[in-house]
Design a protein around this motif. Structure first.
Motif, PDB file in Angstrom:
ATOM      1  N   PRO A   1       0.826  -1.210   0.000  1.00  0.00           N
ATOM      2  CA  PRO A   1       0.000   0.000   0.000  1.00  0.00           C
ATOM      3  C   PRO A   1       0.869   1.272   0.000  1.00  0.00           C
ATOM      4  CG  PRO A   1      -0.813  -1.582   1.603  1.00  0.00           C
ATOM      5  CD  PRO A   1       0.507  -2.094   1.122  1.00  0.00           C
ATOM      6  N   ASP A   2       0.402   2.284  -0.718  1.00  0.00           N
ATOM      7  CA  ASP A   2       1.154   3.534  -0.824  1.00  0.00           C
ATOM      8  C   ASP A   2       1.447   4.155   0.535  1.00  0.00           C
ATOM      9  OD1 ASP A   2       1.320   3.423  -3.587  1.00  0.00           O
ATOM     10  OD2 ASP A   2      -0.513   4.612  -3.888  1.00  0.00           O
ATOM     11  N   ASP A   3       0.456   4.098   1.452  1.00  0.00           N
ATOM     12  CA  ASP A   3       0.671   4.724   2.755  1.00  0.00           C
ATOM     13  C   ASP A   3       1.775   4.032   3.541  1.00  0.00           C
ATOM     14  OD1 ASP A   3      -1.225   2.550   3.048  1.00  0.00           O
ATOM     15  OD2 ASP A   3      -1.551   3.228   5.105  1.00  0.00           O
ATOM     16  N   VAL A   4       1.905   2.713   3.401  1.00  0.00           N
ATOM     17  CA  VAL A   4       2.980   1.977   4.080  1.00  0.00           C
ATOM     18  C   VAL A   4       4.321   2.414   3.511  1.00  0.00           C
ATOM     19  CG1 VAL A   4       3.983  -0.300   4.491  1.00  0.00           C
ATOM     20  CG2 VAL A   4       1.502   0.016   4.618  1.00  0.00           C
ATOM     21  N   HIS A   5       4.403   2.495   2.191  1.00  0.00           N
ATOM     22  CA  HIS A   5       5.642   2.924   1.543  1.00  0.00           C
ATOM     23  C   HIS A   5       6.025   4.332   1.987  1.00  0.00           C
ATOM     24  CE1 HIS A   5       8.021   4.676  -1.803  1.00  0.00           C
ATOM     25  NE2 HIS A   5       8.692   3.558  -1.609  1.00  0.00           N
ATOM     26  N   HIS A   6       5.059   5.230   2.028  1.00  0.00           N
ATOM     27  CA  HIS A   6       5.336   6.615   2.420  1.00  0.00           C
ATOM     28  C   HIS A   6       5.806   6.704   3.879  1.00  0.00           C
ATOM     29  CE1 HIS A   6       4.073   8.274  -1.356  1.00  0.00           C
ATOM     30  NE2 HIS A   6       2.853   7.760  -1.246  1.00  0.00           N
ATOM     31  N   ARG A   7       5.189   5.912   4.753  1.00  0.00           N
ATOM     32  CA  ARG A   7       5.613   5.938   6.161  1.00  0.00           C
ATOM     33  C   ARG A   7       7.031   5.424   6.321  1.00  0.00           C
ATOM     34  NH1 ARG A   7       1.584   2.492   8.979  1.00  0.00           N
ATOM     35  NH2 ARG A   7       0.596   2.183   6.978  1.00  0.00           N
TER      36      ARG A   7
ATOM     37  N   LYS B   1       9.354   5.381   4.038  1.00  0.00           N
ATOM     38  CA  LYS B   1      10.237   6.358   3.394  1.00  0.00           C
ATOM     39  C   LYS B   1      10.473   7.559   4.317  1.00  0.00           C
ATOM     40  CE  LYS B   1      10.833   8.696  -1.010  1.00  0.00           C
ATOM     41  NZ  LYS B   1      10.290   8.890  -2.364  1.00  0.00           N
TER      42      LYS B   1
ATOM     43  N   THR C   1      15.320   4.095   2.000  1.00  0.00           N
ATOM     44  CA  THR C   1      14.100   3.335   2.261  1.00  0.00           C
ATOM     45  C   THR C   1      14.415   1.845   2.261  1.00  0.00           C
ATOM     46  OG1 THR C   1      12.800   5.067   1.198  1.00  0.00           O
ATOM     47  CG2 THR C   1      11.733   2.933   1.475  1.00  0.00           C
TER      48      THR C   1
END
Length: 77
Positions: A10-16, A18, A28
């Motif tokens: 999920p994008d939100d997991v990647h953003h967190r 990062k 990352t």
């Protein structure tokens, strides 16, 4: 070393991840390796922690014979 591809992250997991990596000044990818390593480690057992602590203190404890019988849990039913 092995390589791994993670699909459907999920994008939100990647953003967190990062963001956390950026705060620590690491990549990352390095942060993901840390997270995987921490998650995959076996939990420390209390006896191992106590043994390491006493070894570090260089304390001599007397040897005790172990009780060979198994301990049976109490039945409160």
């Amino acid at each position: 070393m092995a390589n791994m591809t993670v699909r459907n992250l999920p994008d939100d997991v990647h953003h967190r991840i990062k963001a956390i990596a950026g705060q620590r000044g690491i990549s990352t990818e390095a942060k993901v390796r840390e997270l995987l390593d921490e998650t995959a480690r076996p939990a420390e057992r209390l006896g191992d922690v106590v043994a390491a602590f006493t070894r570090d203190l260089d304390v001599a404890f007397p040897d005790r014979d172990r009780i060979p019988e198994s301990i049976v849990a109490a039945d409160y039913s």
